[in-house]
Each structure stands twice: as C-alpha cells, then as structure tokens.
Enzyme design. Sequence first.
Site, PDB file in Angstrom:
ATOM      1  N   ASP A  37       0.822  -1.041   0.196  1.00 29.66           N
ATOM      2  CA  ASP A  37       0.094  -0.040   0.226  1.00 29.66           C
ATOM      3  C   ASP A  37       0.670   1.158  -0.135  1.00 29.66           C
ATOM      4  OD1 ASP A  37       0.838  -0.188   2.618  1.00 29.66           O
ATOM      5  OD2 ASP A  37      -1.451   0.096   3.486  1.00 29.66           O
ATOM      6  N   GLY A 120      -4.018  -6.536  18.886  1.00 33.58           N
ATOM      7  CA  GLY A 120      -2.672  -6.990  18.609  1.00 33.58           C
ATOM      8  C   GLY A 120      -2.484  -8.223  17.934  1.00 33.58           C
ATOM      9  N   ALA A 121      -3.672  -8.277  16.968  1.00 32.50           N
ATOM     10  CA  ALA A 121      -3.685  -9.791  16.132  1.00 32.50           C
ATOM     11  C   ALA A 121      -3.459  -9.322  14.727  1.00 32.50           C
ATOM     12  CB  ALA A 121      -5.106 -10.327  16.421  1.00 32.50           C
ATOM     13  N   GLY A 122      -3.110  -8.064  14.473  1.00 33.33           N
ATOM     14  CA  GLY A 122      -2.951  -7.745  12.966  1.00 33.33           C
ATOM     15  C   GLY A 122      -4.270  -7.610  12.078  1.00 33.33           C
ATOM     16  N   SER A 124      -6.296  -4.717  12.700  1.00 34.96           N
ATOM     17  CA  SER A 124      -6.553  -3.414  12.438  1.00 34.96           C
ATOM     18  C   SER A 124      -7.813  -2.920  13.458  1.00 34.96           C
ATOM     19  CB  SER A 124      -7.081  -3.202  10.874  1.00 34.96           C
ATOM     20  OG  SER A 124      -6.089  -3.211   9.977  1.00 34.96           O
ATOM     21  N   SER A 126      -7.272  -0.674  15.623  1.00 33.10           N
ATOM     22  CA  SER A 126      -6.934   0.640  15.590  1.00 33.10           C
ATOM     23  C   SER A 126      -7.660   1.352  14.343  1.00 33.10           C
ATOM     24  CB  SER A 126      -5.511   1.338  15.666  1.00 33.10           C
ATOM     25  OG  SER A 126      -4.666   0.921  14.551  1.00 33.10           O
ATOM     26  N   ASP A 170      -5.751  -0.393   5.746  1.00 37.61           N
ATOM     27  CA  ASP A 170      -6.707  -0.626   6.839  1.00 37.61           C
ATOM     28  C   ASP A 170      -7.813   0.357   6.952  1.00 37.61           C
ATOM     29  OD1 ASP A 170      -4.543  -2.331   7.118  1.00 37.61           O
ATOM     30  OD2 ASP A 170      -3.716  -1.401   9.133  1.00 37.61           O
ATOM     31  N   TYR A 222       8.577  -2.086  10.912  1.00 39.06           N
ATOM     32  CA  TYR A 222       7.733  -1.686   9.909  1.00 39.06           C
ATOM     33  C   TYR A 222       8.227  -0.419   9.189  1.00 39.06           C
ATOM     34  CZ  TYR A 222       3.341  -0.397   7.657  1.00 39.06           C
ATOM     35  OH  TYR A 222       2.435   0.148   6.592  1.00 39.06           O
TER      36      TYR A 222
HETATM   37  C1  GLA Z   1      -0.335  -2.519   8.345  1.00 34.32           C
HETATM   38  C2  GLA Z   1      -0.655  -1.056   7.979  1.00 34.32           C
HETATM   39  C3  GLA Z   1      -0.874  -1.174   6.350  1.00 34.32           C
HETATM   40  C4  GLA Z   1      -0.183  -2.181   5.549  1.00 34.32           C
HETATM   41  C5  GLA Z   1       0.077  -3.518   6.207  1.00 34.32           C
HETATM   42  C6  GLA Z   1       0.889  -4.347   5.300  1.00 34.32           C
HETATM   43  O1  GLA Z   1      -1.546  -3.259   8.502  1.00 34.32           O
HETATM   44  O2  GLA Z   1      -1.317  -0.363   8.643  1.00 34.32           O
HETATM   45  O3  GLA Z   1      -0.924   0.082   6.106  1.00 34.32           O
HETATM   46  O4  GLA Z   1       0.894  -1.737   5.237  1.00 34.32           O
HETATM   47  O5  GLA Z   1       0.654  -3.462   7.364  1.00 34.32           O
HETATM   48  O6  GLA Z   1       0.207  -4.824   4.329  1.00 34.32           O
END
Ligand code: GLA
Length: 381
Positions: A37, A120-122, A124, A126, A170, A222
Amino acid sequence: MTVATSAAGAFRDAYGTEPEGLWAAPGRVNLIGEHTDYNDGFVLPFALPQHVVAAAAPADGPGWTVCSTFAEGAVTFTDTEPGGVEGWAGYVAGVVWALREAGFEVPPARIAFASDVPVGAGVSSSAALESAALTALVELGGLDLPVADRPALAQRAENVYVGAPTGIMDQSASIRCTEGRALFLDCRSLQVEQIPFDLAAAGLAILIVNSNAPHQHVDGEYGARRKACEEAARILGVPALRDVTPAGLEAALARLDDEVMRRRVQHIVTENQRVLDTVELLRAGRIRQIGPLMTASHASMRDDFEITVGQVDVAVEAALAAGAYGARMTGGGFGGCVLALIDADRADETTAAVERAYAEHGYTAPTAWSAVPGPGAARLA
Ligand code: GLA
C-alpha cells in the site's frame, strides 16, 4: 450481548442519556498484497464480522468526551494538537484533529465505544476505531465528506497524530469494504473494485488463525521496511516501487548494490503482480486457484521481506500439510494472523493440525475462526 448493545449501555452509564445513533466499523484481513500500500501498489482486503461500535450524540461543548468498554474512565479533550491525547483515545482525538485540519467544523460530541475486534492480532483494531469515530462524527455533524475521501483522513490521524507510518489499506478496508466481496484497491489512484468472494457458494472457507505470537519490534521494523522501499524507489528514479514492473524487475535489481534492498524490492514487485493475478482468478470465479498465490506471497514475506516469525510460518506449513489450498500471513507482520483457504468442512481438522504443530514447538496455543467478508463502516441505528 452484542457489541452495539454494549456501546449503547456504556453511553447510558457514562452520560445518563440515550445516544443519538450507533455507528459500526469493522476490522479487516488482507487476502493478498502485503506492504504494497505505501508503495502505491495493490491490496485486496476484506472486512471481518468483528467491529468497533461508536454510540454517539452531539454535546453542548466545548470539546469531545470519549469512553469505552475496554478502558477505565472517560477522556475529555478540547485542544486537538497531535500527540495531546495518548492511549486508545488518541486515535479518536486524531480523527477530530484530521477533520479540523481538513477544514471541517467537527461537532462537539460524547461517544462510547465497544469492540470485539481482537487487539494486537494484526486485524486493524485501531483502524476500526478511527473509522467508527470518523463515520459517527461525519454523520452527526452532517459533514460533506465523500466516503472515498474518508480513509485518507483516518490515515492522517494514524500517521501524524498517533505517529505510526502506516499505509492506507486498513482504513480503506474498514470504510469501503462491502459484504460478500473483497476490496481491490489501487493505492495510487484510490480506485476500488468490489470483487465477488462468495466462499460459501464454492464450499470454501477462509480460516483465520491468530498466532497469538507476542508482537515485538513491530513499529521499528515496519518503519525500516518502508524506508528501504522508499530509498530503493529513489535510487531507481521512480515515484514508487509500484512503477517497477515484473518485466523490468531484473534490470531494476541489477541497479541496486544492497542485497537486502534487492530482496525488499523483489517482494513488492512480485506481490503487486500476485494481487493482480488473484483478482483475475476471482473475477473468473476460480477461487480455489488463488491458493498457490497466497502460499507464494507467504514465502516472499518470509524470505524476501523478512516479516514473518516462527509461529506464523508453522501455522502456514501445518495448514498446507492438512490440505489447505493456500495459506499466508496477513497484515504488517511479526506475528498476527494467518489465512488458510480450505474446504468449508475442513475447519476443525485444519485448526487441530495447527494446534498440534504449536504444541510440538512449545508455542502458546493459537485461536482460529472462519470468516466471511462482512460490511464496511455504517450506521446501525
Ligand atoms: C499494516 C499497515 C498497512 C499495511 C500492512 C501491510 O496493517 O497499517 O498500511 O502496510 O501493515 O500490508
């Protein structure tokens, strides 16, 4: 009790009146297209059924008061300069700041939040919080902010106010996804296409396995990946790595001295192509065949972008050995969730296989559930 009922109850308890409305915004998983992204590339997320609900009403002012079922006490803020509010309420203050920065008159409001998006699980949590706050405030204030322009404002809250250098996926997923579809987003033009993704009709399911791996080094790593990509684009003389095509990859790599940087570029260029290939297959209704692209995406994240950890690699391998069509980590990396494309009736066996593999490695047990694409941010009542 549903999340909506909790949010409404929290509003009544905190403020002693009824909310004017309830707004929900979901968490997401990304089917394919990781770290593309912020390289102006392509992503393909879908919304989870889990969401954040904002129960909100205008206030006499001045300022905004927010509370939630997931933290003690209410937070009131009038000044919205970046960094002024910390913790979870900072995401909401960031949204108010971003709206005001864009010239909107944000109505003073009281909001109570509730959520069942795992933190904390990825997935989103937030972005879901920002998107719920944004949608509630825009509608409460009757602000003229088209849906297509909302994710960028929520992203600004995260980038500038909270200070996390994330891309636009996200917030776009939380705001623009639709039920039963995956969101094909061009992160340069911000054009979207809703791609039919009817798993149930094909007898399939996406099993989401939360690795429960402790999130470590997430922010620094990141940021480092993002910097390497931007530096590579600068050396190659292109606006973003999106502009390097698979046909031009070899020549581009030959111009980069740094071996690590070459692998970062290789991931982004091949990953963008995998998103396009996945979209082609889904348009043709050939869902099963996206499996190998998912698995190739995982290998690329593991070997070239180096953002996986043992727990997610083991979950992917165990799911594949149990017969999954494809499997990959989803999200920013260093833990988080794995997606496995499986026959709908194989969820229990696949989960058990991952659990066994985790026990053998001495990892904390994973959590798994099957997800279908849910709706994006909307008013509930
Ligand atoms: C996180 C970031 C996104 C994206 C992903 C990886 O979720 O918030 O913007 O970069 O990592 O694809």
